[in-house]
Design an enzyme around this catalytic site. Structure first.
Site, PDB file in Angstrom:
ATOM      1  N   SER A  86       0.865  -1.183   0.000  1.00  0.00           N
ATOM      2  CA  SER A  86       0.000   0.000   0.000  1.00  0.00           C
ATOM      3  C   SER A  86       0.894   1.224   0.000  1.00  0.00           C
ATOM      4  O   SER A  86       2.094   1.133   0.296  1.00  0.00           O
ATOM      5  CB  SER A  86      -0.883  -0.007   1.260  1.00  0.00           C
ATOM      6  OG  SER A  86      -1.516   1.241   1.462  1.00  0.00           O
ATOM      7  N   TYR A 102      -2.381  -1.253  10.206  1.00  0.00           N
ATOM      8  CA  TYR A 102      -2.384  -1.444   8.756  1.00  0.00           C
ATOM      9  C   TYR A 102      -1.008  -1.154   8.165  1.00  0.00           C
ATOM     10  O   TYR A 102      -0.490  -1.935   7.355  1.00  0.00           O
ATOM     11  CB  TYR A 102      -3.440  -0.532   8.120  1.00  0.00           C
ATOM     12  CG  TYR A 102      -3.676  -0.791   6.661  1.00  0.00           C
ATOM     13  CD1 TYR A 102      -4.476  -1.851   6.242  1.00  0.00           C
ATOM     14  CD2 TYR A 102      -3.127   0.030   5.681  1.00  0.00           C
ATOM     15  CE1 TYR A 102      -4.704  -2.097   4.900  1.00  0.00           C
ATOM     16  CE2 TYR A 102      -3.347  -0.201   4.331  1.00  0.00           C
ATOM     17  CZ  TYR A 102      -4.138  -1.262   3.943  1.00  0.00           C
ATOM     18  OH  TYR A 102      -4.356  -1.498   2.598  1.00  0.00           O
TER      19      TYR A 102
END
Length: 276
Positions: free
Chosen positions: A142, A155
């Site tokens: 990401s 995350y």
């Protein structure tokens, strides 16, 4: 897309978002597919969109955090398709809350899917991929595997881990028939935030706030993301940035590696409003 045509691709998280868009584009390119997702209904819907396209498609209900399940998945794919040329570890989840607001069980749940799911996929499919004259592994990190915003401790930890694992793996496989790419999407219009878990001690408003904020930041469609990823596969790109915002943030981190958050926080915490 010469490499993709006639190949066999494994895609996890294929029931929605980027995974579904990848499945559709791979099918159109003439690639056989082994599609996996934990949600059977969504997985069946994806497969239904590919009916009559010609290439072989198999569906597999799978929790990527289950090591034994991933091992059995790899064996099943090899039995059904005979080979694998492309592995895309795309499955992922979100968690809403600061580090103090989430529990360790929340963190274990997220890393089990985002990080260990990727590791298991590579571990059990790599021997199959090595049998091919050309093969490719694609791991989804990401932009939050390049920068670490407040509120994304869990995350970002998982996505930084995916990035580190993928880069080391690429170096270890250099000179072999298996190439490795790490993907860093920016804001993509997928349901990952809406489906994310609320941290154990997070206020109930936290999820709605996060979903609303991220929705305003998500500028790239899953279809455009899939096209960019597969273009990177054809070109054998080691790092694939998806979206103009991902390129901007990557440059910011390079210029201000220790202080990027001062500039980035204003954009993330108070994103520009969109009309319509």
């Amino acid at each position: 897309m010469a490499f993709l045509n006639g190949g066999i691709a494994v895609v996890t998280g294929a029931g929605s978002g980027i995974g579904r868009a990848l499945a559709k584009r791979l099918s159109a390119a003439g690639c056989g597919l082994a599609l996996a997702d934990i949600e059977e209904k969504s997985l069946v819907e994806t497969a239904g969109m590919l009916a009559g396209k010609g290439a072989a498609v198999s569906t597999h209900v799978l929790d990527v955090a289950d090591e034994a399940g991933v091992r059995a998945f790899a064996e099943d794919v090899q039995s059904r398709h005979g080979r694998v040329t492309l592995l895309i570890n795309n499955a992922g989840v979100a968690l809403h809350g600061t580090f103090e607001e989430i529990s360790l069980d929340d963190l274990r749940w997220l890393t089990g899917i985002n990080f260990w799911g990727t590791v298991y996929g590579v571990k059990y499919f790599l021997p199959i991929l090595r049998q091919q004259p050309r093969a490719h592994i694609v791991n989804l990190s990401s932009i939050f595997g390049i920068v670490a915003p407040a509120g994304q401790a869990a995350y970002s930890a998982s996505k930084f881990a995916v990035r580190g694992f993928t880069e080391a793996l690429r170096h270890e496989l250099e000179g072999s028939s298996v190439f490795v790419s790490c993907v860093h999407p920016g804001g993509i219009r997928t349901p990952i935030a809406e489906r994310g878990r609320l941290g154990k001690n997070a206020p109930k408003t936290r999820k709605n706030e996060s979903v609303s904020r991220l929705a305003q930041l998500a500028k790239t469609s899953p279809e455009d993301a899939a096209a960019r990823i597969l273009r990177g596969v054809e070109r054998r790109e080691p790092r694939i940035l998806v979206g103009f915002d991902a390129h901007q943030v990557d440059i910011l981190q390079r210029l201000r590696p220790a202080t990027y958050w001062k500039a980035l926080s204003r954009r993330i915490q108070d994103p520009p409003h969109t009309s319509g």
